[in-house]
Design a protein around this motif. Structure first.
Motif, short mmCIF file in Angstrom:
data_model
loop_
_atom_site.label_atom_id
_atom_site.label_comp_id
_atom_site.label_asym_id
_atom_site.label_seq_id
_atom_site.Cartn_x
_atom_site.Cartn_y
_atom_site.Cartn_z
N ALA A 116 82.79 48.82 51.09
CA ALA A 116 83.77 49.28 50.16
C ALA A 116 82.93 51.35 49.90
O ALA A 116 83.95 51.92 49.39
N THR A 117 82.26 51.79 50.09
CA THR A 117 81.45 53.05 49.79
C THR A 117 82.30 53.51 51.69
O THR A 117 81.99 54.67 51.28
N GLY A 118 82.74 52.75 52.74
CA GLY A 118 82.74 53.50 53.95
C GLY A 118 82.37 53.78 54.88
O GLY A 118 82.31 54.44 55.75
N VAL A 119 81.20 53.09 54.15
CA VAL A 119 79.82 53.09 55.85
C VAL A 119 80.24 51.53 56.79
O VAL A 119 80.64 50.30 56.54
N HIS A 120 80.43 52.68 58.04
CA HIS A 120 80.52 51.71 59.23
C HIS A 120 79.64 51.63 60.16
O HIS A 120 80.04 51.40 61.51
N TRP A 121 78.72 51.97 59.85
CA TRP A 121 76.73 51.53 60.40
C TRP A 121 76.61 51.02 60.14
O TRP A 121 75.80 51.00 58.70
N ASP A 122 75.76 49.84 60.78
CA ASP A 122 73.89 49.44 59.99
C ASP A 122 73.22 50.73 60.50
O ASP A 122 72.46 51.22 59.95
N LEU A 123 73.07 51.66 61.67
CA LEU A 123 72.51 52.86 61.65
C LEU A 123 72.94 53.90 61.74
O LEU A 123 74.31 53.58 62.54
N PRO A 124 72.66 55.09 61.95
CA PRO A 124 74.10 56.21 62.19
C PRO A 124 73.61 56.60 63.63
O PRO A 124 72.79 56.58 64.88
N THR A 125 75.25 57.16 63.61
CA THR A 125 74.66 57.29 65.46
C THR A 125 73.90 59.31 65.73
O THR A 125 73.48 59.85 64.46
N GLN A 126 73.42 58.70 66.70
CA GLN A 126 72.43 59.70 66.90
C GLN A 126 72.67 61.19 67.47
O GLN A 126 73.54 61.30 67.85
N GLN A 127 72.64 62.39 67.26
CA GLN A 127 73.44 63.76 67.38
C GLN A 127 72.49 63.96 68.08
O GLN A 127 71.06 63.27 69.08
N PRO A 128 73.28 64.79 69.19
CA PRO A 128 72.82 65.05 70.45
C PRO A 128 71.88 65.87 70.47
O PRO A 128 71.53 66.66 69.67
N GLY A 129 70.98 65.71 72.12
CA GLY A 129 69.93 66.61 71.74
C GLY A 129 68.70 65.86 71.50
O GLY A 129 67.52 66.60 71.77
#
Length: 197
Positions: free
Chosen positions: A50-63
């Motif tokens: 319901a919160t819109g979270v679609h990941w278990d671990l956030p996407t890694q920032q490039p670099g």
């Protein structure tokens, strides 16, 4: 004499029941039932969609490759800052601290402090070469120390930091002291060479 006097060696400890506490304290235990807790839907795993979270671990920032991280961690945090990249001698010292030593080791933190001091000294020299040297007397508070009763303000108070007051000027100005010491050694060496001729 009551049985709750604080002056006996081992007073009896009677824990009141939930019913007694509820009768004595208005609102006590109001969050014991999950149905009465407004935070429960937000905290429950099922309601995460319901919160819109679609990941278990956030996407890694490039670099993230090659970024400094503690040896305790398997990877860099998903988001990290890039505003002050490591550079020069200070950056090399900090990289050694992260690559070789755990955060639980004193060497890790001492190397980070050393890197910070080298960074400060490097910037002071580069600022002086650009024609904008630091105003040492104003910026380090030397004038305030002279005019603001430095001894009385420390000795006649309950402050615990007065003991390291003698070291503060050295810690804050060690770069300048080293530069002056180096200049004195160079001048003495030149004077000796000239006398020897």
């Amino acid at each position: 004499m009551t049985d709750h006097t604080p002056y006996i060696a081992d007073p009896p400890r009677r824990v009141p029941s939930a019913e007694e506490l509820r009768a004595r304290i208005p609102g006590w235990g109001s969050d014991l039932d999950p149905a009465d807790r407004p935070s429960v839907p937000k905290l429950s795993r099922e309601a995460g969609a319901a919160t819109g979270v679609h990941w278990d671990l956030p996407t890694q920032q490039p670099g993230a490759e090659g970024r400094e991280r503690s040896v305790e961690h398997a990877h860099v945090t998903p988001v990290f800052g890039t505003a002050q990249p490591l550079q020069g001698v200070a950056g090399a010292v900090r990289r050694v601290a992260y690559a070789r030593f755990s955060e639980g080791r004193l060497a890790h933190w001492l190397l980070l402090v050393l890197g910070d001091r080298i960074d400060v000294a490097t910037h002071r020299v580069s600022d002086a070469l650009r024609g904008r040297p630091d105003r040492v007397v104003r910026e380090t508070g030397v004038r305030a120390e002279v005019t603001g009763h430095p001894v009385a303000s420390r000795v006649r108070s309950s402050r615990r930091d007065w003991r390291h007051g003698l070291l503060d000027p050295v810690v804050a100005n060690w770069g300048w002291l080293a530069a002056v010491g180096g200049a004195v050694l160079v001048v003495r060496r030149i004077a000796r060479v000239r006398r020897g001729r």
